[in-house]
Design a protein around this motif. Structure first.
Motif, PDB file in Angstrom:
ATOM      1  N   GLU A 163     -22.262  39.374  71.901  1.00 26.16           N
ATOM      2  CA  GLU A 163     -23.587  39.831  72.808  1.00 26.16           C
ATOM      3  C   GLU A 163     -23.330  40.877  73.746  1.00 26.16           C
ATOM      4  O   GLU A 163     -24.344  41.833  74.135  1.00 26.16           O
ATOM      5  CB  GLU A 163     -24.075  38.522  73.101  1.00 26.16           C
ATOM      6  CG  GLU A 163     -24.820  37.903  72.010  1.00 26.16           C
ATOM      7  CD  GLU A 163     -25.199  36.353  72.442  1.00 26.16           C
ATOM      8  OE1 GLU A 163     -24.910  35.616  73.643  1.00 26.16           O
ATOM      9  OE2 GLU A 163     -25.659  35.658  71.625  1.00 26.16           O
ATOM     10  N   GLU A 164     -22.154  40.682  74.437  1.00 22.50           N
ATOM     11  CA  GLU A 164     -22.126  41.697  75.823  1.00 22.50           C
ATOM     12  C   GLU A 164     -21.827  43.178  75.037  1.00 22.50           C
ATOM     13  O   GLU A 164     -22.421  44.103  75.782  1.00 22.50           O
ATOM     14  CB  GLU A 164     -20.765  41.232  76.106  1.00 22.50           C
ATOM     15  CG  GLU A 164     -20.158  42.098  77.493  1.00 22.50           C
ATOM     16  CD  GLU A 164     -21.069  41.672  78.780  1.00 22.50           C
ATOM     17  OE1 GLU A 164     -20.765  42.418  79.881  1.00 22.50           O
ATOM     18  OE2 GLU A 164     -21.747  40.542  78.721  1.00 22.50           O
ATOM     19  N   ALA A 165     -21.360  43.356  73.914  1.00 27.26           N
ATOM     20  CA  ALA A 165     -21.175  44.591  73.572  1.00 27.26           C
ATOM     21  C   ALA A 165     -22.102  45.009  72.559  1.00 27.26           C
ATOM     22  O   ALA A 165     -22.223  46.339  72.187  1.00 27.26           O
ATOM     23  CB  ALA A 165     -19.609  44.462  72.579  1.00 27.26           C
ATOM     24  N   ALA A 166     -23.176  44.228  72.014  1.00 30.88           N
ATOM     25  CA  ALA A 166     -24.140  44.536  71.194  1.00 30.88           C
ATOM     26  C   ALA A 166     -25.027  45.680  71.682  1.00 30.88           C
ATOM     27  O   ALA A 166     -25.332  46.543  70.674  1.00 30.88           O
ATOM     28  CB  ALA A 166     -25.102  43.437  71.183  1.00 30.88           C
ATOM     29  N   ARG A 173     -23.629  43.768  67.544  1.00 32.49           N
ATOM     30  CA  ARG A 173     -24.927  43.627  67.412  1.00 32.49           C
ATOM     31  C   ARG A 173     -25.151  42.563  66.140  1.00 32.49           C
ATOM     32  O   ARG A 173     -25.990  41.703  66.267  1.00 32.49           O
ATOM     33  CB  ARG A 173     -26.027  44.580  67.515  1.00 32.49           C
ATOM     34  CG  ARG A 173     -27.125  44.347  67.588  1.00 32.49           C
ATOM     35  CD  ARG A 173     -28.274  45.210  67.336  1.00 32.49           C
ATOM     36  NE  ARG A 173     -28.022  46.295  68.664  1.00 32.49           N
ATOM     37  CZ  ARG A 173     -28.701  47.348  68.951  1.00 32.49           C
ATOM     38  NH1 ARG A 173     -29.533  47.780  68.161  1.00 32.49           N
ATOM     39  NH2 ARG A 173     -28.413  47.973  70.183  1.00 32.49           N
ATOM     40  N   ALA A 174     -24.274  42.768  65.070  1.00 33.39           N
ATOM     41  CA  ALA A 174     -24.694  42.087  63.963  1.00 33.39           C
ATOM     42  C   ALA A 174     -24.253  40.532  64.151  1.00 33.39           C
ATOM     43  O   ALA A 174     -24.884  39.452  63.767  1.00 33.39           O
ATOM     44  CB  ALA A 174     -24.049  42.610  62.837  1.00 33.39           C
ATOM     45  N   PHE A 179     -26.952  39.578  61.612  1.00 33.98           N
ATOM     46  CA  PHE A 179     -26.773  40.528  60.476  1.00 33.98           C
ATOM     47  C   PHE A 179     -27.880  41.290  60.069  1.00 33.98           C
ATOM     48  O   PHE A 179     -28.100  41.506  58.803  1.00 33.98           O
ATOM     49  CB  PHE A 179     -25.792  39.852  59.451  1.00 33.98           C
ATOM     50  CG  PHE A 179     -24.328  39.795  59.659  1.00 33.98           C
ATOM     51  CD1 PHE A 179     -23.940  39.249  60.892  1.00 33.98           C
ATOM     52  CD2 PHE A 179     -23.429  40.365  58.708  1.00 33.98           C
ATOM     53  CE1 PHE A 179     -22.513  39.291  61.243  1.00 33.98           C
ATOM     54  CE2 PHE A 179     -22.003  40.250  59.104  1.00 33.98           C
ATOM     55  CZ  PHE A 179     -21.347  39.805  60.125  1.00 33.98           C
ATOM     56  N   ARG A 180     -28.959  41.240  61.119  1.00 30.25           N
ATOM     57  CA  ARG A 180     -30.094  41.828  60.834  1.00 30.25           C
ATOM     58  C   ARG A 180     -30.223  42.950  59.855  1.00 30.25           C
ATOM     59  O   ARG A 180     -30.907  43.252  58.786  1.00 30.25           O
ATOM     60  CB  ARG A 180     -30.949  41.914  61.810  1.00 30.25           C
ATOM     61  CG  ARG A 180     -32.549  42.283  61.730  1.00 30.25           C
ATOM     62  CD  ARG A 180     -33.259  42.338  63.179  1.00 30.25           C
ATOM     63  NE  ARG A 180     -32.984  41.387  63.776  1.00 30.25           N
ATOM     64  CZ  ARG A 180     -33.417  41.189  65.063  1.00 30.25           C
ATOM     65  NH1 ARG A 180     -33.681  42.438  65.827  1.00 30.25           N
ATOM     66  NH2 ARG A 180     -33.409  40.038  65.660  1.00 30.25           N
ATOM     67  N   ASP A 181     -29.322  44.119  60.280  1.00 28.29           N
ATOM     68  CA  ASP A 181     -29.263  45.355  59.713  1.00 28.29           C
ATOM     69  C   ASP A 181     -28.961  45.126  58.156  1.00 28.29           C
ATOM     70  O   ASP A 181     -29.548  45.983  57.270  1.00 28.29           O
ATOM     71  CB  ASP A 181     -28.314  46.495  60.417  1.00 28.29           C
ATOM     72  CG  ASP A 181     -28.723  46.958  61.809  1.00 28.29           C
ATOM     73  OD1 ASP A 181     -30.014  46.726  62.088  1.00 28.29           O
ATOM     74  OD2 ASP A 181     -27.831  47.372  62.541  1.00 28.29           O
TER      75      ASP A 181
END
Length: 291
Positions: A163-166, A173-174, A179-181
Motif C-alpha cells: 500500500e505504501e508503494a501503490a 497497487r494490485a 488485483f483490480r486491473d
C-alpha cells in the motif's frame, strides 16, 4: 463473476498453466517489450522461456505461502539466466497460484490470500525484490526493499508495504486493491478480443495494448519518471487508435516497437499484467468458472 466454482487445482496443473501463460505472452507482438518477433533491451526470448520453466515449480508449490513462491521463483530464475526476467510476473502470479489451490470461487480465495499475509511473506518478498534488483527501484522512507525489513524494527505486513508503494507502482497497487486491473482491464480486453474473432497471439497483443493505453506503465515511470510514462501512454493511445488486429498489422506494430526500443522505453509492467491476465483466465477456465 459468474459460473460454477470447483475445487482447488493441483500444483502440476497450476505450473502448466503458468508456463503456458508465460510462453503465450512471448509469442505476441508487444510494442517495446521482448517477444518472438524481435529482441530488445539486451534480452532475448530464450531467457524468458527458461525463466518460465525454472520458476514454475516454486510458483506452483503446493501449500506454499506467496512470499516463498516469489522468492523461490526469483532464485531459480537468477540461477538459470543470471538476470531478472520475471519478478513482476511472479509477484502477480504467486497470489493467483495460491488462491487457485483453494475450493470455492477464485475471486474469494484471492481476497483471502491478500488478507492473510504474515511476516514470512514480507521477508521473502523483500528478499526476492532485492535479489532481482529491478531497474529504477529507488529508495523509500518506509518499507525500503533495499534493506532487510527486520533492520527497521518489526517486520511490516506485506500488504502495508505494498500500500505504501501503490501510488508509484501498479503491481504493488494490485496487492492493495484486490488485483483490480486484471478484472477491470485485462479480462475484459481478452473477452472483447475473442468476441471480435481474434485468436492467439493477437488476443494476447490486444491485452497488452489495453494495459499500455489505459494506464502509465510503472516500469517506464521508475526509469524515466511518471511524466514520461504518461506521455508514452497517451502516445500509444493516439498511435494505435483504429488499428485492426484482425488484419495482423505486424509492420505497423514493429515500427512502433522499434521506436520505443530506440528510445530505451520498455513497458514491462504492461507485459507482466498481460501474463497475469492469461494465467488468471486459464485458472478460471480450469476451475469451471467464467469471468
Amino acid at each position: 463473476m459468474t459460473g460454477s466454482a470447483q475445487g482447488g487445482l493441483p500444483a502440476a496443473t497450476v505450473a502448466d498453466l503458468y508456463r503456458a501463460a508465460c510462453l503465450a505472452e512471448l509469442d505476441a507482438l508487444k510494442p517495446g517489450n521482448v517477444h518472438s518477433y524481435a529482441p530488445g533491451h539486451r534480452m532475448v526470448t530464450a531467457d524468458f522461456v527458461t525463466s518460465a520453466d525454472v520458476s514454475a515449480p516454486p510458483l506452483a508449490e503446493a501449500g506454499a505461502r506467496v512470499g516463498r513462491r516469489v522468492r523461490g521463483g526469483v532464485e531459480a530464475t537468477i540461477a538459470a539466466v543470471g538476470q531478472n526476467t520475471n519478478l513482476g510476473i511472479l509477484l502477480l502470479c504467486a497470489p493467483l497460484a495460491r488462491a487457485a489451490e483453494a475450493p470455492g470461487r477464485l475471486s474469494e480465495a484471492l481476497s483471502a490470500v491478500l488478507a492473510t499475509f504474515d511476516a514470512s511473506d514480507s521477508r521473502d518478498v523483500f528478499a526476492a525484490i532485492r535479489r532481482a534488483n529491478p531497474g529504477g527501484l529507488g529508495r523509500a522512507e518506509r518499507h525500503d526493499v533495499s534493506r532487510d525489513p527486520a533492520d527497521d524494527g518489526p517486520v511490516p505486513p506485506l500488504r502495508a508495504a505494498m500500500e505504501e508503494a501503490a501510488p508509484r507502482d501498479r503491481i504493488a497497487r494490485a496487492y492493495a486493491d484486490g488485483f483490480r486491473d486484471l478484472f477491470a482491464i485485462g479480462l475484459p480486453a481478452l473477452a472483447d478480443a475473442r468476441a471480435r474473432g481474434l485468436v492467439p497471439p493477437w488476443t494476447t497483443t490486444a491485452v497488452h495494448l489495453a494495459y499500455l493505453t489505459a494506464v502509465p506503465d510503472s516500469h517506464i515511470a521508475r526509469k524515466h519518471g511518471p511524466e514520461r510514462a504518461e506521455a508514452v501512454r497517451a502516445q500509444a493511445r493516439a498511435r494505435l487508435a483504429g488499428l485492426d488486429l484482425a488484419a495482423a498489422p505486424v509492420e505497423a506494430l514493429l515500427a512502433y516497437d522499434r521506436a520505443l526500443k530506440e528510445a530505451g522505453l520498455n513497458p514491462g509492467t504492461s507485459a507482466d499484467f498481460t501474463v497475469a491476465t492469461l494465467f488468471l483466465d486459464a485458472l478460471l477456465s480450469a476451475r469451471g468458472e467464467t469471468s
